[in-house]
Design a protein around this motif. Structure first.
Motif, PDB file in Angstrom:
ATOM      1  N   GLY A 226       1.404  67.016  21.794  1.00  0.00           N
ATOM      2  CA  GLY A 226       0.036  67.387  21.456  1.00  0.00           C
ATOM      3  C   GLY A 226      -0.522  68.461  22.365  1.00  0.00           C
ATOM      4  N   PRO A 227      -1.737  68.924  22.067  1.00  0.00           N
ATOM      5  CA  PRO A 227      -2.322  70.046  22.814  1.00  0.00           C
ATOM      6  C   PRO A 227      -2.814  69.694  24.209  1.00  0.00           C
ATOM      7  CG  PRO A 227      -3.859  69.240  21.157  1.00  0.00           C
ATOM      8  CD  PRO A 227      -2.579  68.504  20.929  1.00  0.00           C
ATOM      9  N   LEU A 228      -2.855  68.405  24.575  1.00  0.00           N
ATOM     10  CA  LEU A 228      -3.357  68.033  25.894  1.00  0.00           C
ATOM     11  C   LEU A 228      -2.273  68.022  26.975  1.00  0.00           C
ATOM     12  CD1 LEU A 228      -5.826  65.096  25.081  1.00  0.00           C
ATOM     13  CD2 LEU A 228      -6.265  67.556  25.200  1.00  0.00           C
ATOM     14  N   ILE A 229      -1.019  68.088  26.566  1.00  0.00           N
ATOM     15  CA  ILE A 229       0.081  68.024  27.535  1.00  0.00           C
ATOM     16  C   ILE A 229       0.035  69.232  28.469  1.00  0.00           C
ATOM     17  CG2 ILE A 229       2.592  68.088  27.800  1.00  0.00           C
ATOM     18  CD1 ILE A 229       2.820  66.540  25.217  1.00  0.00           C
ATOM     19  N   GLY A 230       0.137  68.961  29.771  1.00  0.00           N
ATOM     20  CA  GLY A 230       0.110  70.030  30.765  1.00  0.00           C
ATOM     21  C   GLY A 230      -1.277  70.394  31.236  1.00  0.00           C
ATOM     22  N   LYS A 231      -2.306  69.885  30.571  1.00  0.00           N
ATOM     23  CA  LYS A 231      -3.681  70.148  31.002  1.00  0.00           C
ATOM     24  C   LYS A 231      -4.113  69.106  32.023  1.00  0.00           C
ATOM     25  CE  LYS A 231      -5.387  72.425  26.798  1.00  0.00           C
ATOM     26  NZ  LYS A 231      -6.435  72.420  25.757  1.00  0.00           N
ATOM     27  N   ARG A 239     -13.295  64.573  31.566  1.00  0.00           N
ATOM     28  CA  ARG A 239     -13.944  64.290  32.849  1.00  0.00           C
ATOM     29  C   ARG A 239     -15.436  64.016  32.692  1.00  0.00           C
ATOM     30  NH1 ARG A 239     -13.125  62.284  37.864  1.00  0.00           N
ATOM     31  NH2 ARG A 239     -14.529  63.214  39.394  1.00  0.00           N
ATOM     32  N   HIS A 240     -16.109  64.785  31.838  1.00  0.00           N
ATOM     33  CA  HIS A 240     -17.565  64.710  31.764  1.00  0.00           C
ATOM     34  C   HIS A 240     -18.041  64.156  30.425  1.00  0.00           C
ATOM     35  CE1 HIS A 240     -17.852  66.792  35.551  1.00  0.00           C
ATOM     36  NE2 HIS A 240     -17.104  67.783  35.088  1.00  0.00           N
ATOM     37  N   LEU A 241     -17.289  63.236  29.860  1.00  0.00           N
ATOM     38  CA  LEU A 241     -17.732  62.573  28.640  1.00  0.00           C
ATOM     39  C   LEU A 241     -18.959  61.724  28.941  1.00  0.00           C
ATOM     40  CD1 LEU A 241     -14.252  61.457  27.283  1.00  0.00           C
ATOM     41  CD2 LEU A 241     -15.678  63.266  26.353  1.00  0.00           C
ATOM     42  N   VAL A 242     -19.900  61.685  27.983  1.00  0.00           N
ATOM     43  CA  VAL A 242     -21.143  60.963  28.202  1.00  0.00           C
ATOM     44  C   VAL A 242     -20.954  59.485  27.897  1.00  0.00           C
ATOM     45  CG1 VAL A 242     -23.580  60.829  27.531  1.00  0.00           C
ATOM     46  CG2 VAL A 242     -22.433  63.040  27.623  1.00  0.00           C
ATOM     47  N   SER A 257      -5.128  55.123  39.582  1.00  0.00           N
ATOM     48  CA  SER A 257      -6.537  54.768  39.596  1.00  0.00           C
ATOM     49  C   SER A 257      -7.037  54.816  41.038  1.00  0.00           C
ATOM     50  CB  SER A 257      -6.748  53.368  39.016  1.00  0.00           C
ATOM     51  OG  SER A 257      -8.118  53.027  39.015  1.00  0.00           O
ATOM     52  N   PRO A 258      -8.172  55.460  41.323  1.00  0.00           N
ATOM     53  CA  PRO A 258      -9.013  56.228  40.389  1.00  0.00           C
ATOM     54  C   PRO A 258      -8.324  57.516  39.955  1.00  0.00           C
ATOM     55  CG  PRO A 258      -9.784  56.531  42.620  1.00  0.00           C
ATOM     56  CD  PRO A 258      -8.701  55.497  42.699  1.00  0.00           C
ATOM     57  N   VAL A 259      -8.821  58.097  38.883  1.00  0.00           N
ATOM     58  CA  VAL A 259      -8.209  59.292  38.314  1.00  0.00           C
ATOM     59  C   VAL A 259      -8.995  60.525  38.752  1.00  0.00           C
ATOM     60  CG1 VAL A 259      -7.537  60.462  36.182  1.00  0.00           C
ATOM     61  CG2 VAL A 259      -7.465  57.961  36.321  1.00  0.00           C
ATOM     62  N   GLY A 260      -8.325  61.466  39.410  1.00  0.00           N
ATOM     63  CA  GLY A 260      -8.975  62.687  39.866  1.00  0.00           C
ATOM     64  C   GLY A 260      -9.053  63.723  38.762  1.00  0.00           C
ATOM     65  N   PRO A 261      -9.970  64.689  38.878  1.00  0.00           N
ATOM     66  CA  PRO A 261     -10.142  65.708  37.830  1.00  0.00           C
ATOM     67  C   PRO A 261      -8.946  66.643  37.700  1.00  0.00           C
ATOM     68  CG  PRO A 261     -11.473  66.241  39.755  1.00  0.00           C
ATOM     69  CD  PRO A 261     -10.932  64.865  39.982  1.00  0.00           C
ATOM     70  N   ASP A 262      -8.097  66.744  38.755  1.00  0.00           N
ATOM     71  CA  ASP A 262      -6.954  67.657  38.722  1.00  0.00           C
ATOM     72  C   ASP A 262      -5.661  66.963  38.296  1.00  0.00           C
ATOM     73  OD1 ASP A 262      -8.538  69.776  39.607  1.00  0.00           O
ATOM     74  OD2 ASP A 262      -8.312  69.158  41.700  1.00  0.00           O
TER      75      ASP A 262
END
Length: 594
Positions: A226-231, A239-242, A257-262
């Motif tokens: 899928g398109p998310l692989i490697g991102k 990261r910033h879902l409401v 866990s916890p999951v970092g933004p990078d």
């Protein structure tokens, strides 16, 4: 007038009374009227059932499937992601919202469009710091106005066109015949909302009906290939879902866990989120995120959790449980679902849940079996707002679905194919191309709407053939006192009033033979009268019960009944004035040309 005419008129009165004063479903009432007409000999069986073979009805059914293909492939979400952006004011948000919703509604049934957009708009509103209550009514109104832009924009237009051809033998209207009226009316309506609705609509900053429930969790996976692989988590938009957050990632039996933004995503990663219903619905629409396990809730029995799902629904006025306490309604036995919470006017209903009496417009959070959604597609008890365990969108068929819809529009608009043939070919291509499954296509067919339309034709035919339509037309002509413009005004506002209290399809079908008789006996062109009926039947803004999409946004917007009256009554009058002005200027009330 012969006795058949008086019987037909009396039957119309009974039908109107039943639709206004009882919770009987429209298709039941109309089928009952059809039965009376056949058994009394007013119509032969062939005449009574002719509506089910009408070209307009078949076109409606085919367009339901085309709309199902767009919805199943995630077409509406693409519009949201690409066009809505990040406006900073309520007026700016309304302006961004109107164009894509109206454009979609011009070619697709507006009910699935609004159902798809409600959770997306809710999350978007919170992300841009605009109260969702400022946008939910504009969402419904934009869908209604968009339906007036083309002949396929709403089932009512197609049905009126089909009955017009049947009653007059005329060729009927082209795909864009109504656009000359609908476009200026839609633009005027958008301007009216932009100017006044930001002040008139309430400010409900936290109108999530179930915010006080404990959070529930959703486990999804990163789609292999899928398109998310490697991102990274940040780049993937996770990261910033409401009101939803990424709790952990499980990868090859290791838990991060916890999951970092990078943190980089890999195919097959299990992502565990926590959040509320709106947020999870938004999450499931992300391209590259696929379901891994079922949505679970704190209240679900452990042995049952894998087979249950959370569903948000709005109670229809036709629901058999309206007026009953939840305990007395025997929800689990009747619907295979348990009520977890009730919201009314945007607020959670307090007190003993079992003793709460249900009312039309209530928003319910249900814990339901896997077949609940399928069964409710063919029922009018509930309007589905948010199914949290629907099949994931077929994003790989997204652009193909849009190409099919564009082909349908071009073929019908240029006259290359008739509207019926274009719609049938489009529906077949949606299935053959895999834009939607056969089951999704079946679910997209609103059987009760189709039955109501087919049976309504019988009542219209009875009014025409028995002379009752001529009788009523002569009465209307006497009120018009030889003033053609007044006849058009009376026709428009009669349909508009009927639409607020009965279904829009029924109002249009009952009035069309009367309007045609008015035009014929006054020596006037029938076209502006037919266009007035199409527009008036759709222009239903004054109450949440007048149009299905209004009822769908009632609960999620946190509205009170008076909120609709405050903005809807002026909207009804304004749209009526603009429509009649356009018709009188563009179609002078003259005798028809030979």
């Amino acid at each position: 007038m012969v006795w058949q005419g008086w019987l037909s008129l009396g039957l119309v009165g009974v039908v109107l009374a039943l639709l206004i004063a009882t919770r009987l479903r429209p298709h039941v009432v109309m089928l009952g009227a059809l039965t009376v007409l056949v058994t009394t000999g007013v119509l032969s069986a062939g005449q009574a059932l002719a509506g089910f073979a009408n070209e307009g009805l078949a076109t409606v059914a085919a367009m339901f499937v085309v709309a199902g293909g767009i919805q199943a492939s995630g077409g509406a979400e693409l519009i949201v992601q690409r066009l809505l952006g990040r406006p900073t004011t309520a007026r700016g948000a309304m302006l961004r919202l109107f164009a894509p919703v109206a454009l979609l509604s011009a070619f697709l049934n507006n009910t699935p469009i609004v159902a798809t957009m409600i959770p997306a708009v809710n999350s978007w509103a919170r992300r841009i710091n605009v109260a969702p209550s400022k946008l939910m009514i504009p969402l419904s109104y934009a869908a209604i106005l968009g339906g007036t832009l083309t002949l396929v924009g709403t089932s009512t237009n197609l049905v009126v066109n089909g009955q017009y051809r049947s009653l007059t033998g005329a060729e009927g209207f082209s795909l864009f015949a109504i656009t000359a009226v609908g476009l200026p009316v839609a633009l005027a309506g958008a301007a009216f909302m932009w100017l006044f609705f930001a002040r008139w609509l309430p400010e409900q900053r936290d109108n999530a009906p179930f915010a006080n429930l404990r959070e529930f969790t959703l486990e999804v996976a990163v789609a292999p290939g899928g398109p998310l692989i490697g991102k990274t988590v940040e780049q993937a938009g996770l990261r910033h879902l409401v009101r939803v957050y990424l709790v952990e990632i499980e990868r090859e039996e290791q838990v991060i866990s916890p999951v970092g933004p990078d943190e980089t995503l890999y195919g097959g990663d299990r992502l565990v989120f926590a959040g509320d219903t709106d947020a999870i619905a938004d999450l499931l629409r992300i391209n590259g995120v696929v379901p891994s396990t079922q949505v679970t809730a704190e209240a679900a029995p452990p042995r049952d959790r894998a087979e249950r799902r959370l569903v948000e629904v709005v109670v229809s006025p036709h629901c058999a449980a309206v007026g009953q306490a939840i305990r007395d309604a025997q929800f689990r036995d009747r619907y295979g679902a348990a009520v977890l919470a009730v919201a009314r006017n945007g607020e959670r209903v307090r007190g003993n849940l079992g003793s709460t009496e249900l009312a039309a417009g209530d928003t319910l959070l249900l814990e339901a079996g896997p077949d609940f959604v399928t069964r409710q597609r063919h029922s009018r008890d509930f309007l589905l707002v948010n199914d949290l365990a629907t099949e994931p969108p077929r994003h790989d068929r997204l652009y193909l679905a849009w190409c099919i819809l564009l082909g349908v529009v071009l073929a019908a608009g240029t006259g290359l194919l008739s509207m019926l043939n274009a719609a049938l070919i489009g529906a077949l291509l949606m299935l053959l191309a895999g834009c939607c499954s056969l089951e999704q296509a079946e679910r997209s067919l609103d059987l009760t709407v189709l039955l109501t339309i087919g049976a309504s034709f019988a009542l219209g035919a009875a009014l025409e053939q028995s002379g009752a339509a001529l009788f009523l037309a002569q009465g209307l002509i006497s009120l018009g006192a030889d003033r053609p413009w007044l006849l058009l005004v009376l026709t428009y506002f009669t349909v508009s009033l009927l639409t607020e209290v009965i279904t829009n399809n029924a109002a249009a079908i009952l009035m069309l033979p009367i309007a045609l008789s008015v035009a014929a006996n006054s020596g006037l062109d029938p076209v502006p009268f037919v266009l007035a009926i199409m527009m008036a039947a759709s222009a239903s803004f004054a109450t949440p019960l007048g149009y299905q999409t209004n009822l769908m946004v009632y609960g999620p917007g946190g509205y009170r009944f008076t909120d609709f009256l405050r903005v809807g009554v002026p909207m009804n009058l304004f749209i009526g004035a603009v429509t009649l002005g356009v018709l009188l200027l563009g179609w002078p009330l003259l005798p028809p040309t030979e």
